[in-house]
Design a protein around this motif. Structure first.
Motif, PDB file in Angstrom:
ATOM      1  N   PHE A  50       0.826  -1.205   0.000  1.00  0.00           N
ATOM      2  CA  PHE A  50       0.000   0.000   0.000  1.00  0.00           C
ATOM      3  C   PHE A  50       0.863   1.259   0.000  1.00  0.00           C
ATOM      4  CE2 PHE A  50      -2.828  -3.097   2.150  1.00  0.00           C
ATOM      5  CZ  PHE A  50      -3.909  -3.038   1.287  1.00  0.00           C
ATOM      6  N   GLU A  51       0.336   2.295  -0.638  1.00  0.00           N
ATOM      7  CA  GLU A  51       0.896   3.634  -0.501  1.00  0.00           C
ATOM      8  C   GLU A  51      -0.050   4.424   0.400  1.00  0.00           C
ATOM      9  OE1 GLU A  51       2.002   7.641  -3.099  1.00  0.00           O
ATOM     10  OE2 GLU A  51       1.453   5.781  -4.132  1.00  0.00           O
ATOM     11  N   ASN A  52       0.416   4.709   1.600  1.00  0.00           N
ATOM     12  CA  ASN A  52      -0.428   5.392   2.576  1.00  0.00           C
ATOM     13  C   ASN A  52      -0.550   6.876   2.263  1.00  0.00           C
ATOM     14  OD1 ASN A  52      -1.146   3.468   5.027  1.00  0.00           O
ATOM     15  ND2 ASN A  52       0.917   2.930   4.361  1.00  0.00           N
ATOM     16  N   ASP A  62      -2.851   0.112 -10.415  1.00  0.00           N
ATOM     17  CA  ASP A  62      -3.459   0.166  -9.086  1.00  0.00           C
ATOM     18  C   ASP A  62      -4.502  -0.935  -8.942  1.00  0.00           C
ATOM     19  OD1 ASP A  62      -4.390   0.897  -6.620  1.00  0.00           O
ATOM     20  OD2 ASP A  62      -5.434   2.697  -7.307  1.00  0.00           O
ATOM     21  N   THR A  71      -1.646   1.752   7.100  1.00  0.00           N
ATOM     22  CA  THR A  71      -2.214   0.487   6.618  1.00  0.00           C
ATOM     23  C   THR A  71      -1.121  -0.401   6.057  1.00  0.00           C
ATOM     24  OG1 THR A  71      -4.264   1.638   6.067  1.00  0.00           O
ATOM     25  CG2 THR A  71      -3.937  -0.531   5.086  1.00  0.00           C
ATOM     26  N   ASP A  72      -1.194  -1.694   6.378  1.00  0.00           N
ATOM     27  CA  ASP A  72      -0.161  -2.621   5.912  1.00  0.00           C
ATOM     28  C   ASP A  72      -0.734  -4.034   5.885  1.00  0.00           C
ATOM     29  OD1 ASP A  72       2.359  -3.481   5.060  1.00  0.00           O
ATOM     30  OD2 ASP A  72       2.997  -3.925   7.116  1.00  0.00           O
ATOM     31  N   LEU A 121      -6.477  -1.225  -6.282  1.00  0.00           N
ATOM     32  CA  LEU A 121      -7.482  -0.787  -5.329  1.00  0.00           C
ATOM     33  C   LEU A 121      -8.756  -0.318  -6.030  1.00  0.00           C
ATOM     34  CD1 LEU A 121      -7.506  -0.459  -2.214  1.00  0.00           C
ATOM     35  CD2 LEU A 121      -6.983   1.960  -2.592  1.00  0.00           C
ATOM     36  N   VAL A 161      -5.418   4.895   2.250  1.00  0.00           N
ATOM     37  CA  VAL A 161      -4.567   4.305   1.217  1.00  0.00           C
ATOM     38  C   VAL A 161      -4.799   5.010  -0.105  1.00  0.00           C
ATOM     39  CG1 VAL A 161      -4.092   2.203  -0.070  1.00  0.00           C
ATOM     40  CG2 VAL A 161      -4.524   2.084   2.381  1.00  0.00           C
ATOM     41  N   ASN A 165      -3.060   4.023  -3.204  1.00  0.00           N
ATOM     42  CA  ASN A 165      -3.126   2.949  -4.200  1.00  0.00           C
ATOM     43  C   ASN A 165      -2.506   1.686  -3.628  1.00  0.00           C
ATOM     44  OD1 ASN A 165      -0.199   2.923  -4.848  1.00  0.00           O
ATOM     45  ND2 ASN A 165      -0.622   4.929  -5.735  1.00  0.00           N
ATOM     46  N   ALA A 166      -2.637   0.600  -4.365  1.00  0.00           N
ATOM     47  CA  ALA A 166      -2.164  -0.702  -3.888  1.00  0.00           C
ATOM     48  C   ALA A 166      -1.551  -1.483  -5.050  1.00  0.00           C
ATOM     49  CB  ALA A 166      -3.309  -1.494  -3.260  1.00  0.00           C
ATOM     50  N   ILE A 186     -11.447  -2.240   2.750  1.00  0.00           N
ATOM     51  CA  ILE A 186     -10.754  -2.076   1.466  1.00  0.00           C
ATOM     52  C   ILE A 186     -11.181  -3.208   0.545  1.00  0.00           C
ATOM     53  CG2 ILE A 186      -8.493  -2.368   0.373  1.00  0.00           C
ATOM     54  CD1 ILE A 186      -7.320  -0.615   2.482  1.00  0.00           C
TER      55      ILE A 186
END
Length: 249
Positions: free
Chosen positions: A52-54, A212, A74-75, A214, A234, A236-237, A176
């Protein structure tokens, strides 16, 4: 002198030939790779991961117009093993190259942890929220396989390809949620083992998501307003996966 040198060469070649002959073994299924098209089944295990990019600090506005600051980290905190089943179709292109199509089902999950640094419990520790993000994918990989020449009853290879995937799971109550459709690139190594009655192929591959993963629209669909800080934490993921597969032909 010339005769002695010639005898030494002949003796060396004879010893080398005898040693090579002793290393050679009876080949199982000697013509199996000459078929233009062949089929098989596969089973395996997978480890799904997501990065994740927080967003970092964020300001949220409640329904009554009150603004408040939130900081949620978030992780995906651990690997969860899953399993894979599917079928194989392989098209022979040349002595070393082949094209594979391996439709499969991949079952797995990702364990997510949301650490809310703005909320604390009675002991002063940051409040933690968790989610088991279960995923069932229909996976349709198309791979190019390059195999070394066969030696006795084994043949190592490398492979690379692209893997379109369809996510069959998703719950409205999830904090999510991932997109329905995604694509991965994959690279791996393996080895063909020629057994007396079939060919066994263990393979280890690494898959990396493109774009992405997400579902950005899901956060606006949440009914529980208390989950908004976690859903919006978040940006993106990126999906990742390690797959150990056993093919049977």
């Amino acid at each position: 002198m010339k005769r002695t040198f010639l005898l030494l060469i002949i003796a060396s070649l004879s010893i080398g030939y005898s040693q090579a002959q002793s290393d050679r073994r009876v080949q199982n299924k000697p013509y199996i790779d000459l078929r233009q098209l062949h089929f098989g089944i596969l089973v395996g295990i997978n480890l799904q991961d997501i990065e994740f990019e927080n967003v970092g600090p964020q300001t949220l506005i409640d329904e009554d117009g009150t603004a408040h600051d939130e900081l949620v980290l978030t992780d995906a905190d651990r690997w969860n093993p899953g399993f894979t089943v599917g079928v194989l179709a392989e098209w022979r292109l040349s002595n070393n190259f082949s094209l594979r199509f391996t439709p499969q089902m991949q079952f797995g999950a990702k364990h997510l942890t949301f650490l809310n640094t703005k909320k604390t419990d009675e002991e002063g520790r940051s409040f933690t929220q968790t989610q088991d993000l279960k995923n069932t994918y229909v996976s349709l990989p198309i791979d190019l396989k390059f195999a070394a020449p066969r030696w006795n009853n084994h043949r190592p290879y490398i492979m690379a390809g692209i893997n379109p995937m369809v996510n069959l799971t998703g719950n409205e109550s999830d904090i999510i949620r991932l997109k329905r459709y995604s694509t991965m690139v994959e690279v791996g190594i393996g080895c063909d083992f020629y057994l007396p009655f079939f060919k066994l192929i263990p393979e280890l591959k690494f898959c990396f998501g493109l774009g992405d993963a997400l579902d950005q629209n899901h956060k606006s669909e949440l009914r529980d307003a208390n989950l908004r800080p976690y859903a919006e934490s978040v940006r993106n993921a990126q999906s990742k996966m390690i797959v150990l597969t056993f093919y049977f032909e």
